[in-house]
Structure formats: C-alpha cells, structure tokens
Design an enzyme around this catalytic site. Structure first.
Site, PDB file in Angstrom:
ATOM      1  N   HIS A 138      -7.746  16.938 -17.585  1.00  0.00           N
ATOM      2  CA  HIS A 138      -8.861  17.683 -18.171  1.00  0.00           C
ATOM      3  C   HIS A 138      -9.840  16.694 -18.794  1.00  0.00           C
ATOM      4  CE1 HIS A 138     -11.084  20.770 -20.250  1.00  0.00           C
ATOM      5  NE2 HIS A 138     -10.847  20.192 -21.418  1.00  0.00           N
ATOM      6  N   LYS A 159     -17.546  18.058 -24.673  1.00  0.00           N
ATOM      7  CA  LYS A 159     -17.578  17.092 -23.562  1.00  0.00           C
ATOM      8  C   LYS A 159     -18.666  17.437 -22.551  1.00  0.00           C
ATOM      9  CE  LYS A 159     -13.278  17.842 -22.464  1.00  0.00           C
ATOM     10  NZ  LYS A 159     -12.952  18.795 -23.545  1.00  0.00           N
ATOM     11  N   ASP A 177     -14.526  19.184 -16.227  1.00  0.00           N
ATOM     12  CA  ASP A 177     -13.386  20.054 -16.508  1.00  0.00           C
ATOM     13  C   ASP A 177     -12.092  19.556 -15.872  1.00  0.00           C
ATOM     14  OD1 ASP A 177     -12.323  22.312 -17.861  1.00  0.00           O
ATOM     15  OD2 ASP A 177     -12.118  23.303 -15.924  1.00  0.00           O
ATOM     16  N   ARG A 243     -13.770  -0.252 -37.093  1.00  0.00           N
ATOM     17  CA  ARG A 243     -15.173  -0.525 -37.400  1.00  0.00           C
ATOM     18  C   ARG A 243     -15.636  -1.873 -36.872  1.00  0.00           C
ATOM     19  NH1 ARG A 243     -16.679   1.097 -43.461  1.00  0.00           N
ATOM     20  NH2 ARG A 243     -18.731   0.792 -42.518  1.00  0.00           N
TER      21      ARG A 243
END
Length: 309
Positions: A138, A159, A177, A243
């Site tokens: 998916h 998405k 999908d 980060r």
C-alpha cells in the site's frame, strides 16, 4: 517457486514451434539458460537439464560433423533428461534426429530467427521479469527527479493528495494505492501499478481521477526502479526525529534494503516540497556527496582547532 509454461514463453516471444508436443504442462522455473555443447560432445556430468537448452550456430555445426549413429545417440541421451524445452536460434534447420528424439521423450522444440546472443539476452530478460519474486504494498510510487520514490504511511494521512501536488510540479505518477513490486535480479526492485488502476489516483472528497487524461502522458510512467522510501507519519511530540541526517535508515523488501526517510506530518509543512528535497538529497548521496557528513566533518574540525588554541 514461480514458474511459467513453455506455451506462454513461446507465445510471448513469438517463437516458432517445430513439433506438436503439448506445451501447457511443461514448466520453466529458472532464469538460467544452457548451451549443451559439452553434452553433444558426450559429457553429461553436471548437465543443467532443468534449464532451457539453446542450440546456436556452433552446436548446430558440431552436430553436422557427427556421423548419424553418434548424433542420434548423443541427442537421445540429452533428450532423455527432463528439459523444459530446446530453442534453436538463427532460424537454423532442425536435424531429423533431434525431432525424432524430442517426440520420443515428449520434449518441446522451438525456433527463433534471432542470432544466438540476442536470443539469449531476450529470453533471460523475459524470464527475470516474469519469474521475479513479487509483492503488493500500500502506497504511492512516483518518479521524482529520476529517483523512484515509494511514499508510504497509514490510510488517510495524505499520500494521494501529496502525489497530486507532486504531479503538478512536473513529477511522474507510477502507481497509487496498490504498488506491485518485483525483485529483478539481485540489485533492482521495480514497481508498477496493477493493470486495473494504472494511471488512476484516488483523492478523498473527489474520487477517482485519471492522471493521464487530466495532466497528459507526460505525467505518468509505467514502471520505475525503487530507490527511496518516504514514510509519512503524524507528528509525535514525544518522539525524537532525525535533525542532522547522519543516521541512514533502511526498509527491507523482498530481501533488499532500500533507503528510508520518515517525514512527520504537521500543519503548515509543505510535504510535497520536503519529498522533492529528500529525492534530491538521496541523488546527491548516490553521487558521493553527503551534506550531513560534510557538516559533521566541519564541526569536528572546528572543535579540534579550538581545543588546540
């Protein structure tokens, strides 16, 4: 283990069948081929009989040099093994003894008019694609700056909406999908869309959209290699996110490790832009430049210089 029938191979590669042996029950389960020169010379130790056998100009000419009795004995012994099929290249004539022994042992004989090298290349490429291990995941698969990016995340996180924005920015949709992923050889994961939803994308509140019709053929791509995984997740204030970018994360798919970046979703964050930057950064790393490592090296050098003062 996946397999295909000799009949499918014959039809897909437009090969000529030279005998009427039923091919629907003959199975091919390996991508490797064999040129049986040693077997025609009478050496059958380590004979890779489970592979497709290819007779080229050299093997054909060698058979012509043998006397009838020897030729028949060698071919009879070779055909007694459970080979899936035998293909003759260059449109060469088939020795009568070969057809007789093939019919005797119910072996399929095919012929191609391609030269031997091109035939072998075409058959191997076809088998590697057809017999490749496959999984359906998916997500959304896109080509972004030439980088195959698989966007994953739980249902409803955005998405498809992000994909629409990326399409507007000039990037290419491969699948939405459901993404069918194949492992081609040992180094490539290739993704595409199932035929029924190809070029389609679902946006909640609007429905199914045909990207090819809305944005043109320049907005789609049939398949692409998967180079990077972008995992979208809701921002978690209790979680520590990377980060600096020094830590390289991976996800394993079909036994292959693919670079993965996690992007936390938060209001006012331009996710499409961040994914573009992630794709550029991934490409830059593959070209040998690692910005986070460069920053770390500068920092360590600065600290070292200060400690010496």
């Amino acid at each position: 283990m996946k397999s295909i029938t000799v009949e499918k191979l014959m039809k897909d590669l437009n090969m000529e069948e030279l005998n009427s042996i039923e091919a629907t029950a003959l199975l091919i389960s390996t991508t490797d081929l064999n040129r049986p020169g040693m077997q025609l010379a009478g050496f059958f130790d380590y004979f890779a009989y489970e592979r497709i056998q290819i007779i080229g100009k050299v093997e054909h000419r060698y058979l012509e040099t043998l006397d009838t009795k020897t030729r028949k004995e060698r071919l009879d012994r070779m055909m007694s093994y459970d080979i899936p099929c035998l293909i003759i290249s260059r449109g060469l004539e088939v020795p009568e003894e070969l057809l007789c022994t093939a019919n005797k042992y119910q072996r399929k004989i095919l012929r191609s008019h391609k030269n031997t090298t091109k035939l072998i290349s075409k058959v191997i490429n076809y088998l590697e694609d057809t017999l490749a291990p496959t999984i359906t995941l998916h997500g959304v698969l896109m080509d972004i700056y030439g980088v195959g990016v698989l966007i994953t995340g739980k249902s409803g996180i955005g998405k498809s909406e992000t994909a629409v924005e990326l399409i507007k920015r000039g990037h290419l949709l491969v699948a939405d999908d459901a993404v069918e992923i194949k492992r081609i050889g040992h180094e490539v994961l290739q993704g595409c869309a199932p035929e029924i939803i190809r070029h389609m994308i679902e946006v909640r509140g609007i429905g199914i959209l045909d990207v090819k019709s809305l944005f043109g053929v320049g907005a789609i791509k049939i398949k692409t290699d998967i180079d990077l995984i972008i995992d979208l997740e809701e921002w978690d204030s209790t979680k520590s996110y990377d980060r600096l970018g020094l830590d390289d994360n991976h996800r394993e798919i079909l036994g292959m490790k693919i670079d993965e970046v996690t992007i936390p979703i938060k209001p006012a964050r331009n996710i499409a832009l961040i994914i573009e930057v992630a794709a550029r950064n991934h490409r830059q790393k593959k070209m040998g430049y690692h910005a986070a490592q460069e920053f770390n090296d500068r920092l360590m050098k600065s600290l070292e210089e200060k400690s010496q003062q």
